[in-house]
Design a protein around this motif. Structure first.
Motif, PDB file in Angstrom:
ATOM      1  N   LYS A 126      84.039 -11.964   9.371  1.00 55.84           N
ATOM      2  CA  LYS A 126      84.916 -10.860   9.107  1.00 55.84           C
ATOM      3  C   LYS A 126      86.277 -11.331   8.755  1.00 55.84           C
ATOM      4  CE  LYS A 126      82.366  -7.599  12.188  1.00 55.84           C
ATOM      5  NZ  LYS A 126      82.550  -7.083  13.365  1.00 55.84           N
ATOM      6  N   LEU A 127      86.599 -12.682   8.891  1.00 53.66           N
ATOM      7  CA  LEU A 127      88.074 -12.923   8.689  1.00 53.66           C
ATOM      8  C   LEU A 127      88.163 -13.390   7.309  1.00 53.66           C
ATOM      9  CD1 LEU A 127      88.382 -15.684  11.352  1.00 53.66           C
ATOM     10  CD2 LEU A 127      89.423 -13.676  11.472  1.00 53.66           C
ATOM     11  N   ALA A 128      89.366 -13.247   6.943  1.00 54.31           N
ATOM     12  CA  ALA A 128      89.777 -13.591   5.414  1.00 54.31           C
ATOM     13  C   ALA A 128      89.445 -14.906   5.214  1.00 54.31           C
ATOM     14  CB  ALA A 128      91.251 -13.255   5.274  1.00 54.31           C
ATOM     15  N   GLU A 129      89.246 -15.269   3.810  1.00 54.61           N
ATOM     16  CA  GLU A 129      88.978 -16.457   3.414  1.00 54.61           C
ATOM     17  C   GLU A 129      89.819 -17.582   3.703  1.00 54.61           C
ATOM     18  OE1 GLU A 129      85.813 -17.537   1.969  1.00 54.61           O
ATOM     19  OE2 GLU A 129      85.231 -15.288   2.369  1.00 54.61           O
ATOM     20  N   LYS A 130      91.111 -17.091   3.945  1.00 55.27           N
ATOM     21  CA  LYS A 130      92.026 -18.245   4.234  1.00 55.27           C
ATOM     22  C   LYS A 130      92.075 -18.648   5.547  1.00 55.27           C
ATOM     23  CE  LYS A 130      95.586 -14.913   5.057  1.00 55.27           C
ATOM     24  NZ  LYS A 130      97.234 -14.342   4.720  1.00 55.27           N
ATOM     25  N   CYS A 131      91.439 -17.768   6.432  1.00 56.48           N
ATOM     26  CA  CYS A 131      91.121 -17.910   7.963  1.00 56.48           C
ATOM     27  C   CYS A 131      89.866 -18.844   8.082  1.00 56.48           C
ATOM     28  CB  CYS A 131      91.194 -16.580   8.608  1.00 56.48           C
ATOM     29  SG  CYS A 131      92.659 -15.823   9.021  1.00 56.48           S
ATOM     30  N   LYS A 132      89.178 -18.413   7.199  1.00 57.56           N
ATOM     31  CA  LYS A 132      87.645 -19.106   7.588  1.00 57.56           C
ATOM     32  C   LYS A 132      87.806 -20.663   7.187  1.00 57.56           C
ATOM     33  CE  LYS A 132      84.739 -15.309   5.857  1.00 57.56           C
ATOM     34  NZ  LYS A 132      83.778 -14.783   4.749  1.00 57.56           N
ATOM     35  N   ALA A 133      88.833 -20.965   6.083  1.00 58.53           N
ATOM     36  CA  ALA A 133      88.970 -22.451   5.585  1.00 58.53           C
ATOM     37  C   ALA A 133      89.668 -23.022   6.715  1.00 58.53           C
ATOM     38  CB  ALA A 133      89.743 -22.344   4.455  1.00 58.53           C
ATOM     39  N   VAL A 134      90.627 -22.610   7.293  1.00 68.71           N
ATOM     40  CA  VAL A 134      91.457 -23.174   8.434  1.00 68.71           C
ATOM     41  C   VAL A 134      90.460 -23.292   9.758  1.00 68.71           C
ATOM     42  CG1 VAL A 134      93.585 -23.004   9.887  1.00 68.71           C
ATOM     43  CG2 VAL A 134      93.628 -22.393   7.370  1.00 68.71           C
ATOM     44  N   ILE A 135      89.679 -22.347   9.948  1.00 71.35           N
ATOM     45  CA  ILE A 135      89.138 -22.211  11.345  1.00 71.35           C
ATOM     46  C   ILE A 135      88.042 -23.465  11.156  1.00 71.35           C
ATOM     47  CG2 ILE A 135      87.494 -21.151  12.702  1.00 71.35           C
ATOM     48  CD1 ILE A 135      89.571 -18.955  12.735  1.00 71.35           C
ATOM     49  N   GLU A 136      87.331 -23.255   9.890  1.00 75.06           N
ATOM     50  CA  GLU A 136      86.070 -24.103   9.819  1.00 75.06           C
ATOM     51  C   GLU A 136      86.758 -25.847   9.775  1.00 75.06           C
ATOM     52  OE1 GLU A 136      82.995 -25.730   6.336  1.00 75.06           O
ATOM     53  OE2 GLU A 136      83.817 -23.630   6.068  1.00 75.06           O
ATOM     54  N   LEU A 137      87.908 -26.078   9.115  1.00 77.10           N
ATOM     55  CA  LEU A 137      88.263 -27.388   9.290  1.00 77.10           C
ATOM     56  C   LEU A 137      88.768 -27.727  10.605  1.00 77.10           C
ATOM     57  CD1 LEU A 137      90.227 -27.845   6.029  1.00 77.10           C
ATOM     58  CD2 LEU A 137      88.063 -28.476   6.408  1.00 77.10           C
ATOM     59  N   LEU A 138      89.629 -26.931  11.207  1.00 80.15           N
ATOM     60  CA  LEU A 138      90.151 -27.189  12.814  1.00 80.15           C
ATOM     61  C   LEU A 138      89.069 -27.223  13.839  1.00 80.15           C
ATOM     62  CD1 LEU A 138      93.527 -25.448  12.419  1.00 80.15           C
ATOM     63  CD2 LEU A 138      93.003 -28.093  12.079  1.00 80.15           C
ATOM     64  N   TYR A 139      88.105 -26.503  13.782  1.00 80.14           N
ATOM     65  CA  TYR A 139      87.280 -26.303  14.997  1.00 80.14           C
ATOM     66  C   TYR A 139      86.231 -26.603  14.762  1.00 80.14           C
ATOM     67  CZ  TYR A 139      91.360 -23.718  16.887  1.00 80.14           C
ATOM     68  OH  TYR A 139      92.431 -23.366  17.244  1.00 80.14           O
ATOM     69  N   PHE A 140      85.446 -26.373  13.581  1.00 80.96           N
ATOM     70  CA  PHE A 140      84.111 -26.943  13.225  1.00 80.96           C
ATOM     71  C   PHE A 140      83.937 -28.284  12.727  1.00 80.96           C
ATOM     72  CE2 PHE A 140      83.579 -22.027  12.840  1.00 80.96           C
ATOM     73  CZ  PHE A 140      83.567 -21.897  14.206  1.00 80.96           C
ATOM     74  N   LYS A 141      84.744 -28.739  11.990  1.00 77.84           N
ATOM     75  CA  LYS A 141      84.578 -30.201  11.369  1.00 77.84           C
ATOM     76  C   LYS A 141      85.652 -31.207  12.019  1.00 77.84           C
ATOM     77  CE  LYS A 141      82.568 -28.780   7.189  1.00 77.84           C
ATOM     78  NZ  LYS A 141      82.585 -28.873   5.715  1.00 77.84           N
TER      79      LYS A 141
END
Length: 176
Positions: A126-141
């Motif tokens: 549900k997050l905006a694309e800019k949030c998804k990108a940051v969260i994916e890199l910082l928390y999932f990768k």
């Protein structure tokens, strides 16, 4: 048995509580760790270390600071990042065989399969694309803020602000 009771027993060094929590969270933690280290054997090793560390530091967990899952997720993420930064890990990846690259391209394992048990996919989605990108890199990768800044080609201050705002947005979604 409710999770709070289970965690209390875990903190009291009850082995059955340890086993139950391990069974509840091991797949999710393995998924998070694997996404960072990209090796099943190393991920399994790190995951076991995480649960042993959690067992020894159980008294440092406080439900007032957050959920048990979040606490052990942070331990897992940090342990995986520490592993990738270790000299032994870096040396083992110097001469990668082609199987490693084939797995990256053809691998169908994603964090979604491993962590959706907690329902995070619907919130992050549900997050905006800019949030998804940051969260994916910082928390999932497992990227550092500096690495995310380079990868997304934006100033580190923007990464920090976006991270803080996006996490707050996630908290608000979860709490509402």
């Amino acid at each position: 048995m409710e999770l709070d009771q289970l965690v209390d027993k875990f903190k009291q060094k009850d082995e059955k509580a340890f086993e139950k929590l391990y069974n509840m969270y091991s797949d999710s933690m393995h998924g998070v760790i694997y996404n960072i280290v990209r090796d099943h054997d190393i991920a399994a090793e790190v995951m076991q270390d995480v649960f042993i560390k959690a067992w020894h530091k159980a008294n440092s967990y406080s439900s007032k600071k957050g959920r048990f899952f979040t606490w052990i997720l942070n331990i897992s993420r940090n342990a995986a990042i520490d592993k990738t930064r270790s000299k032994a890990f870096k040396n083992s990846k110097q001469n990668l065989n082609s199987d490693f690259f084939v797995d990256i391209i053809e691998g169908n394992e994603s964090l979604d399969d491993k962590t959706d048990a907690i329902g995070i996919k619907k919130f992050v989605g549900k997050l905006a694309e800019k949030c998804k990108a940051v969260i994916e890199l910082l928390y999932f990768k497992g990227y550092t803020q500096s690495e995310a800044s380079e990868a997304l080609d934006m100033p580190i201050g923007t990464i920090k602000t976006r991270n803080r705002n996006c996490i707050q947005e996630l908290r608000n979604m979860v709490l509402n």
